[in-house]
Design an enzyme around this catalytic site. Sequence first.
Site, PDB file in Angstrom:
ATOM      1  N   ARG A 166       0.128  12.550  69.603  1.00 39.41           N
ATOM      2  CA  ARG A 166      -0.203  11.923  68.784  1.00 39.41           C
ATOM      3  C   ARG A 166      -0.595  13.455  67.648  1.00 39.41           C
ATOM      4  O   ARG A 166      -1.072  13.949  67.095  1.00 39.41           O
ATOM      5  CB  ARG A 166      -2.356  12.038  68.736  1.00 39.41           C
ATOM      6  CG  ARG A 166      -2.262  11.054  70.002  1.00 39.41           C
ATOM      7  CD  ARG A 166      -1.832   9.806  68.954  1.00 39.41           C
ATOM      8  NE  ARG A 166      -2.548   8.530  70.862  1.00 39.41           N
ATOM      9  CZ  ARG A 166      -2.386   8.540  72.141  1.00 39.41           C
ATOM     10  NH1 ARG A 166      -0.846   8.502  71.601  1.00 39.41           N
ATOM     11  NH2 ARG A 166      -2.170   7.681  72.483  1.00 39.41           N
ATOM     12  N   SER A 238     -10.174   5.604  70.704  1.00 41.88           N
ATOM     13  CA  SER A 238     -10.989   6.790  71.111  1.00 41.88           C
ATOM     14  C   SER A 238     -11.160   8.422  70.507  1.00 41.88           C
ATOM     15  O   SER A 238     -10.197   8.321  69.340  1.00 41.88           O
ATOM     16  CB  SER A 238      -9.207   7.853  72.157  1.00 41.88           C
ATOM     17  OG  SER A 238      -9.415   6.812  72.612  1.00 41.88           O
ATOM     18  N   GLU A 335      -9.115  13.560  68.538  1.00 42.07           N
ATOM     19  CA  GLU A 335      -8.219  12.991  67.550  1.00 42.07           C
ATOM     20  C   GLU A 335      -8.721  12.494  66.075  1.00 42.07           C
ATOM     21  O   GLU A 335      -7.761  12.322  65.773  1.00 42.07           O
ATOM     22  CB  GLU A 335      -7.882  11.470  68.707  1.00 42.07           C
ATOM     23  CG  GLU A 335      -6.769  10.563  68.933  1.00 42.07           C
ATOM     24  CD  GLU A 335      -6.244   9.753  69.702  1.00 42.07           C
ATOM     25  OE1 GLU A 335      -6.461   9.905  70.832  1.00 42.07           O
ATOM     26  OE2 GLU A 335      -5.850   8.825  69.030  1.00 42.07           O
TER      27      GLU A 335
HETATM   28  C1  LIG Z   1     -10.746   0.053  68.353  1.00 37.84           C
HETATM   29  C2  LIG Z   1      -9.483   0.863  67.830  1.00 37.84           C
HETATM   30  C3  LIG Z   1      -8.456   1.283  69.006  1.00 37.84           C
HETATM   31  C4  LIG Z   1      -7.279   2.394  68.912  1.00 37.84           C
HETATM   32  N1  LIG Z   1      -6.108   2.786  69.606  1.00 37.84           N
HETATM   33  C5  LIG Z   1      -5.663   3.495  69.434  1.00 37.84           C
HETATM   34  C6  LIG Z   1      -4.772   3.420  70.564  1.00 37.84           C
HETATM   35  O1  LIG Z   1      -4.548   3.051  71.778  1.00 37.84           O
HETATM   36  N2  LIG Z   1      -3.303   4.393  70.583  1.00 37.84           N
HETATM   37  C7  LIG Z   1      -4.055   4.674  69.385  1.00 37.84           C
HETATM   38  O2  LIG Z   1      -2.560   6.312  68.752  1.00 37.84           O
HETATM   39  N3  LIG Z   1      -4.155   5.381  68.190  1.00 37.84           N
HETATM   40  C8  LIG Z   1      -5.864   3.779  68.591  1.00 37.84           C
HETATM   41  N4  LIG Z   1      -6.745   3.971  67.757  1.00 37.84           N
HETATM   42  C9  LIG Z   1      -6.119   4.985  66.068  1.00 37.84           C
HETATM   43  C10 LIG Z   1      -5.165   4.356  64.917  1.00 37.84           C
HETATM   44  O3  LIG Z   1      -5.728   3.080  64.999  1.00 37.84           O
HETATM   45  C11 LIG Z   1      -4.117   4.802  64.639  1.00 37.84           C
HETATM   46  O4  LIG Z   1      -4.960   6.041  65.087  1.00 37.84           O
HETATM   47  C12 LIG Z   1      -3.699   3.834  63.188  1.00 37.84           C
HETATM   48  O5  LIG Z   1      -2.132   4.891  63.094  1.00 37.84           O
HETATM   49  C13 LIG Z   1      -3.812   5.049  61.933  1.00 37.84           C
HETATM   50  O6  LIG Z   1      -3.672   3.991  61.195  1.00 37.84           O
HETATM   51  P1  LIG Z   1      -4.381   3.304  60.226  1.00 37.84           P
HETATM   52  O7  LIG Z   1      -3.853   2.940  58.888  1.00 37.84           O
HETATM   53  O8  LIG Z   1      -5.776   2.758  60.202  1.00 37.84           O
HETATM   54  O9  LIG Z   1      -4.616   4.961  59.318  1.00 37.84           O
HETATM   55  P2  LIG Z   1      -5.786   6.539  59.197  1.00 37.84           P
HETATM   56  O10 LIG Z   1      -6.492   5.951  59.748  1.00 37.84           O
HETATM   57  O11 LIG Z   1      -5.910   5.172  57.493  1.00 37.84           O
HETATM   58  O12 LIG Z   1      -4.604   7.133  58.637  1.00 37.84           O
HETATM   59  C14 LIG Z   1      -4.455   8.309  59.462  1.00 37.84           C
HETATM   60  C15 LIG Z   1      -4.022   9.003  58.849  1.00 37.84           C
HETATM   61  O13 LIG Z   1      -2.549   8.451  58.704  1.00 37.84           O
HETATM   62  C16 LIG Z   1      -2.206   8.665  56.979  1.00 37.84           C
HETATM   63  N5  LIG Z   1      -1.359   7.459  56.423  1.00 37.84           N
HETATM   64  C17 LIG Z   1      -1.955   6.881  56.777  1.00 37.84           C
HETATM   65  N6  LIG Z   1      -1.609   5.629  55.868  1.00 37.84           N
HETATM   66  C18 LIG Z   1       0.224   6.339  55.024  1.00 37.84           C
HETATM   67  C19 LIG Z   1       0.694   7.015  54.266  1.00 37.84           C
HETATM   68  N7  LIG Z   1       1.201   5.572  53.915  1.00 37.84           N
HETATM   69  N8  LIG Z   1       1.579   7.714  54.038  1.00 37.84           N
HETATM   70  C20 LIG Z   1       1.106   9.342  54.354  1.00 37.84           C
HETATM   71  N9  LIG Z   1      -0.115   9.374  54.784  1.00 37.84           N
HETATM   72  C21 LIG Z   1      -0.626   8.041  55.817  1.00 37.84           C
HETATM   73  C22 LIG Z   1      -3.849   9.333  56.426  1.00 37.84           C
HETATM   74  O14 LIG Z   1      -3.694  10.020  55.245  1.00 37.84           O
HETATM   75  C23 LIG Z   1      -4.129   9.561  58.040  1.00 37.84           C
HETATM   76  O15 LIG Z   1      -4.430  11.369  57.717  1.00 37.84           O
HETATM   77  C24 LIG Z   1      -7.456   2.904  67.620  1.00 37.84           C
HETATM   78  C25 LIG Z   1      -8.195   2.814  66.645  1.00 37.84           C
HETATM   79  C26 LIG Z   1      -9.020   2.230  67.088  1.00 37.84           C
HETATM   80  C27 LIG Z   1     -10.280   1.713  65.973  1.00 37.84           C
END
Ligand SMILES: Cc1cc2nc3c(=O)[nH]c(=O)nc-3n(C[C@H](O)[C@H](O)[C@H](O)COP(=O)(O)OP(=O)(O)OC[C@H]3O[C@@H](n4cnc5c(N)ncnc54)[C@H](O)[C@@H]3O)c2cc1C
Length: 339
Positions: A166, A238, A335
């Site tokens: 992560r 998580s 996380e």
């Molecule tokens: C129900 C549920 C289940 C999940 N299961 C998992 C799992 O199994 N495994 C796992 O690893 N994660 C899991 N997650 C966490 C999440 O899905 C991941 O961390 C995902 O990658 C976040 O994507 P996001 O677009 O929503 O990013 P955001 O939450 O919007 O941002 C996360 C980070 O990335 C940065 N960011 C986003 N896009 C960009 C970009 N284009 N350029 C620069 N920085 C950027 C943001 O600034 C921030 O620092 C889960 C979440 C939920 C709600």
Amino acid sequence: MKIYRNYCLKKHNTFNVDAIASIFAEYTTDDEIIEYIRTNEGKFKQVKHLIVGEGSNLLFTGDFYGMVLHPLTKYISVQSEDNDFCLIEAAAGVIWDDFVGWTSSHMAFGLENLSLIPGTVGASAVQNVGAYGVEAGDYIHSVKYIDLHSGELISLSSEQCKFSYRNSIFKNELKNNFLILSVTYKLSRKPVINIEYADLRNCFGERSDVSPREIREAVINIRNNKLPDPEVTGNAGSFFKNPVIDKLKFNVLKERFSDLRFYELADGNYKLAAGWLIDKCGLKGFEHNGAAVHDKQALVLINKSGNATGKDITGLAYIVREKVKEKFDVCLEPEVIFI
Ligand SMILES: Cc1cc2nc3c(=O)[nH]c(=O)nc-3n(C[C@H](O)[C@H](O)[C@H](O)COP(=O)(O)OP(=O)(O)OC[C@H]3O[C@@H](n4cnc5c(N)ncnc54)[C@H](O)[C@@H]3O)c2cc1C
């Protein structure tokens, strides 16, 4: 580029907490955002900024007094291919699971175990998302980003991204300096079957003829049964990382708790199941100001009432951390990213 002022972020974070961004800017093409960054050179040194994909790993603890950048870029293109591999570039704004579905149905395999993880392709590289024995970094070929201060376009190889659990260079050395435009994945033309993870093993038993499509379907099923849907109950998956401890500490804990859930790492350390630790503290279903520990999956904190604030959820996380520290002398690291 569309720019909104005093914009409500409730629909842009999966905890569904209320928070206001002073400025919210969304863009649909790379050219748009590149031009904006270059014509506003120096701006991001002064103005607080945050890139928000789907907000599925963020917890807003209050209003955001700065500029939110939100990618809505949607291209997916095959860069090159041969009989064994293909390089596929996807825009940062593509929804992650749409991308996984697209690759799998275009005979480009490897990402099936990562099906249904919420979020965008851009964040997949920041977070090095992982599930069921696979991490995005295993398949990332390169990441293209724009330096927010100089406007320079830079491409990093997978190695340069320094992926670990992560974690990546984007959360460390490059923090606050970059905006990812696209991620290129190197995927296999031949099915990649990884069903070693217990939940998947249980689904397929001793079968050796499992297809990538079946893995994707199984992962989607497991996740739908196990995790609360953020559309219904706010959460960010998580909340804590699985803590890693050394052998000395492991031996002490194993002595005290014979049913300790752990995984031995190649470097001799031990990874503990954070959800098990929380559960053992009797916290499943525990509530605090409308926030709660999920009653089936202790690693997931939820916005149970729908009206919990970021501070309420932070308060709950603090209680959980303290209880685990008290019982196991283990520190849980979030996380989820606190904003
Ligand atoms: C129900 C549920 C289940 C999940 N299961 C998992 C799992 O199994 N495994 C796992 O690893 N994660 C899991 N997650 C966490 C999440 O899905 C991941 O961390 C995902 O990658 C976040 O994507 P996001 O677009 O929503 O990013 P955001 O939450 O919007 O941002 C996360 C980070 O990335 C940065 N960011 C986003 N896009 C960009 C970009 N284009 N350029 C620069 N920085 C950027 C943001 O600034 C921030 O620092 C889960 C979440 C939920 C709600």
